[in-house]
Write a protein that holds these residues in place. Structure first.
Motif, PDB file in Angstrom:
ATOM      1  N   PRO A  67       0.810  -1.145   0.042  1.00  0.00           N
ATOM      2  CA  PRO A  67       0.125   0.010   0.107  1.00  0.00           C
ATOM      3  C   PRO A  67       0.730   1.285  -0.001  1.00  0.00           C
ATOM      4  O   PRO A  67       1.791   1.403   0.797  1.00  0.00           O
ATOM      5  CB  PRO A  67      -0.905  -0.149   1.251  1.00  0.00           C
ATOM      6  CG  PRO A  67      -0.163  -1.180   2.064  1.00  0.00           C
ATOM      7  CD  PRO A  67       0.776  -2.076   1.379  1.00  0.00           C
ATOM      8  N   GLY A 117      -2.407   6.075  -0.904  1.00  0.00           N
ATOM      9  CA  GLY A 117      -3.832   5.030  -0.834  1.00  0.00           C
ATOM     10  C   GLY A 117      -3.767   4.231  -2.191  1.00  0.00           C
ATOM     11  O   GLY A 117      -4.731   3.426  -2.181  1.00  0.00           O
ATOM     12  N   PRO A 140      -8.635  -5.510  -5.125  1.00  0.00           N
ATOM     13  CA  PRO A 140      -8.494  -5.421  -3.596  1.00  0.00           C
ATOM     14  C   PRO A 140      -8.274  -6.783  -3.205  1.00  0.00           C
ATOM     15  O   PRO A 140      -8.712  -7.606  -3.739  1.00  0.00           O
ATOM     16  CB  PRO A 140      -9.861  -4.958  -3.111  1.00  0.00           C
ATOM     17  CG  PRO A 140     -10.819  -5.323  -4.077  1.00  0.00           C
ATOM     18  CD  PRO A 140      -9.888  -4.979  -5.370  1.00  0.00           C
ATOM     19  N   ILE A 169      -6.110  -7.996   3.699  1.00  0.00           N
ATOM     20  CA  ILE A 169      -5.165  -6.984   4.119  1.00  0.00           C
ATOM     21  C   ILE A 169      -5.494  -5.537   3.371  1.00  0.00           C
ATOM     22  O   ILE A 169      -6.369  -5.556   2.220  1.00  0.00           O
ATOM     23  CB  ILE A 169      -3.648  -7.286   3.762  1.00  0.00           C
ATOM     24  CG1 ILE A 169      -3.509  -7.405   2.345  1.00  0.00           C
ATOM     25  CG2 ILE A 169      -3.381  -8.322   4.672  1.00  0.00           C
ATOM     26  CD1 ILE A 169      -2.310  -7.853   1.869  1.00  0.00           C
ATOM     27  N   PRO A 170      -5.317  -4.313   3.952  1.00  0.00           N
ATOM     28  CA  PRO A 170      -5.509  -3.127   3.053  1.00  0.00           C
ATOM     29  C   PRO A 170      -4.611  -2.915   1.985  1.00  0.00           C
ATOM     30  O   PRO A 170      -3.741  -2.129   2.137  1.00  0.00           O
ATOM     31  CB  PRO A 170      -5.522  -2.155   4.341  1.00  0.00           C
ATOM     32  CG  PRO A 170      -4.593  -2.547   5.359  1.00  0.00           C
ATOM     33  CD  PRO A 170      -4.720  -4.135   5.271  1.00  0.00           C
ATOM     34  N   CYS A 171      -4.713  -3.774   0.864  1.00  0.00           N
ATOM     35  CA  CYS A 171      -3.772  -3.743  -0.160  1.00  0.00           C
ATOM     36  C   CYS A 171      -4.386  -4.091  -1.427  1.00  0.00           C
ATOM     37  O   CYS A 171      -5.023  -4.886  -1.186  1.00  0.00           O
ATOM     38  CB  CYS A 171      -2.461  -4.529   0.465  1.00  0.00           C
ATOM     39  SG  CYS A 171      -1.012  -4.379  -0.862  1.00  0.00           S
ATOM     40  N   GLU A 189      -1.612 -13.025   0.540  1.00  0.00           N
ATOM     41  CA  GLU A 189      -1.860 -11.960   1.392  1.00  0.00           C
ATOM     42  C   GLU A 189      -0.916 -12.012   2.621  1.00  0.00           C
ATOM     43  O   GLU A 189      -1.189 -13.179   3.236  1.00  0.00           O
ATOM     44  CB  GLU A 189      -3.228 -11.721   1.590  1.00  0.00           C
ATOM     45  CG  GLU A 189      -4.205 -11.517   0.402  1.00  0.00           C
ATOM     46  CD  GLU A 189      -5.561 -11.269   0.580  1.00  0.00           C
ATOM     47  OE1 GLU A 189      -5.797 -10.761   1.754  1.00  0.00           O
ATOM     48  OE2 GLU A 189      -6.476 -11.485  -0.463  1.00  0.00           O
TER      49      GLU A 189
END
Length: 191
Positions: free
Chosen positions: A12, A16, A77, A81-83, A94
């Motif tokens: 990430p 963003g 997405p 995970i935020p990636c 992930e």
């Protein structure tokens, strides 16, 4: 020493977005180990976010593109995970960083726990041109670390593999890499 596998690692970005980079990874016991060189955006992002995704692709343009300023690949997405990951990945993993070994300052090692693995479509296998492009990518990633004459000799060895077995994607990737080497050569002569 464990087997190194080449893939596209995404992290990430602070804005963003998703940062893609080719990076070899290995498995050590229960961990996936990432070791990006310093300085690099991948290293900075891993330190900041402690997550990454590994995408497997048979499109070698992604590898060559990341090394030649073409990093804008479609992403999707991740679930855990935020990636993001490569949208057209054959498979992806992930990862969450659980430990960092900084004994080698130039290349710290990130030990990651695998949170998820997903297969998206079958891998058709690599042809010789794809393997040649991957080798050339590794050489281009080391333009500042290896003698240019060694890189050029290796490229001459790989060229027939591309000539004999490349499709349009492999030829495009190969040409991007040759352009990058030529630019490096020109800059070296100018200095």
């Amino acid at each position: 020493m464990s087997l190194i596998r080449e893939a596209i690692v995404s992290t990430p970005a602070p804005d963003g977005g998703v940062h893609f980079a080719p990076l070899g990874f290995r498995r050590e016991g229960p961990y996936v180990v990432l070791a990006p060189y310093a300085p690099s955006r991948t290293l900075d992002n891993l330190r900041a976010a402690s997550v990454a995704a590994i995408s497997h692709t048979d499109d070698v343009r992604v590898f060559a593109g990341c090394l030649t300023g073409r990093r804008d690949w479609p992403s999707a997405p991740c679930a855990h995970i935020p990636c993001g990951r490569l949208a057209e990945a054959l498979a992806h993993h992930e990862l969450a960083v659980v430990r960092v070994d900084t004994t080698q300052a130039e290349r710290p090692r990130f030990f990651c726990r695998e949170l998820a693995v997903q297969m998206h479509r079958p891998c058709p296998g690599f042809n010789r041109a794809q393997a040649a492009v991957l080798e050339a990518c590794i050489l281009v990633s080391r333009l500042d670390r290896l003698p240019l004459s060694d890189i050029e000799r290796a490229i001459q060895f790989l060229q027939p593999l591309v000539d004999k077995t490349a499709g349009s994607r492999e030829r495009e990737a190969w040409n991007w890499l040759l352009e990058r080497i030529a630019a490096h050569r020109a800059a070296a002569r100018a200095s």
